[in-house]
Scaffold this motif. Structure first.
Motif, PDB file in Angstrom:
ATOM      1  N   TYR A  83      47.685  69.869  53.593  1.00  0.00           N
ATOM      2  CA  TYR A  83      47.876  69.506  52.187  1.00  0.00           C
ATOM      3  C   TYR A  83      46.666  69.821  51.301  1.00  0.00           C
ATOM      4  O   TYR A  83      46.787  70.533  50.312  1.00  0.00           O
ATOM      5  N   SER A 130      55.655  65.609  49.282  1.00  0.00           N
ATOM      6  CA  SER A 130      55.407  66.931  49.830  1.00  0.00           C
ATOM      7  C   SER A 130      55.380  66.807  51.346  1.00  0.00           C
ATOM      8  O   SER A 130      54.513  66.117  51.897  1.00  0.00           O
ATOM      9  N   PRO A 176      49.795  70.930  41.873  1.00  0.00           N
ATOM     10  CA  PRO A 176      49.686  71.747  43.090  1.00  0.00           C
ATOM     11  C   PRO A 176      49.216  73.164  42.792  1.00  0.00           C
ATOM     12  O   PRO A 176      49.549  73.744  41.740  1.00  0.00           O
ATOM     13  N   ASN A 225      51.734  72.399  48.465  1.00  0.00           N
ATOM     14  CA  ASN A 225      52.970  71.750  48.918  1.00  0.00           C
ATOM     15  C   ASN A 225      53.353  72.245  50.306  1.00  0.00           C
ATOM     16  O   ASN A 225      53.313  73.459  50.577  1.00  0.00           O
TER      17      ASN A 225
END
Length: 233
Positions: free
Chosen positions: A219, A138, A174, A232
């Motif tokens: 993040y 990511s 995520p 992401n």
């Protein structure tokens, strides 16, 4: 635990002898050290699957040894402390320890904690995933799940075993928000005696390592009043 290698560090030789005997019964290879400098030398020159590290040691404290080991290794470290004070436990986690056990302890508890860590650091399915993802990426962040290494812009960053497991869980799911209680149970296990402050400590340390600006994370995000999630980039 057969074939695994452990380093046991304590200045009380009877404690070391007892732990060594018990672990060798499970076919582990065990090295022993009795002061901080000796422990650091062993850790630098050998590869271990687990280190049991007493807090109160001659020459260098267990905290100092733990901090220096974290400069070159992410080997799981369990701190052994005679003090029951919560701040000592949190301090151990701040220096990079993965778990702690308060003296006096039952050797069966020690072995159970070691086995729990061993199970978690083996490649595994997370949250019902049908196949194990070997690499997750990511933005500039890349996670090598098989090799248990993390990279930012191609440069490896040193994560502790628990920091890696928290990041791995979040990255593989995520935008899913995990409460502190969820993370504590999923990463540390239902029988872990610590509390949710352990999660907060690890999230803070994780952000310091993977975020350019930890106060404005790219993040690992906080959903206030709920928990943490990965977004992401």
């Amino acid at each position: 635990m057969a074939g695994k290698r452990a380093l046991v560090v304590d200045d009380e030789k009877l404690i070391v002898k007892g732990i060594r005997f018990s672990l060798e019964q499970d076919e582990m290879q065990v090295d022993c050290a009795y002061d901080g400098e000796e422990a650091l030398e062993y850790a630098r020159n050998n590869q271990y699957d687990i280190i049991l590290l007493d807090v109160m040691l001659p020459k260098l404290t267990g905290f100092e040894v733990c901090q220096q080991i974290r400069e070159f290794s992410n080997v799981p470290i369990i701190m052994l402390t005679a003090k029951g004070d919560d701040m000592d436990k949190i301090l151990g986690l701040e220096y990079g320890a993965d778990d702690y056990i308060t003296k006096p302890f039952n050797i069966l508890e020690v072995k159970a904690r070691i086995k729990a860590i061993m199970r978690r650091i083996e490649p595994k399915r997370i949250m019902g995933e049908e196949s194990f993802a070997k690499t997750v990426e990511s933005g500039e962040l890349r996670l090598d799940c098989e090799g248990r290494r993390a990279y930012i812009a191609g440069a490896e960053i040193g994560l502790t075993a628990k920091e890696f497991e928290v990041l791995e869980l979040l990255m593989l799911n995520p935008d899913r928000v995990y409460s502190r209680e969820n993370l504590l149970q999923l990463v540390w296990g239902a029988d872990y005696p610590g509390d949710v402050r352990t999660v907060d400590v690890h999230i803070r340390r994780l952000r310091e390592k993977v975020e350019k600006n930890p106060s404005e994370p790219r993040y690992v995000h906080t959903k206030w009043g709920v928990g943490y999630y990965f977004q992401n980039a």
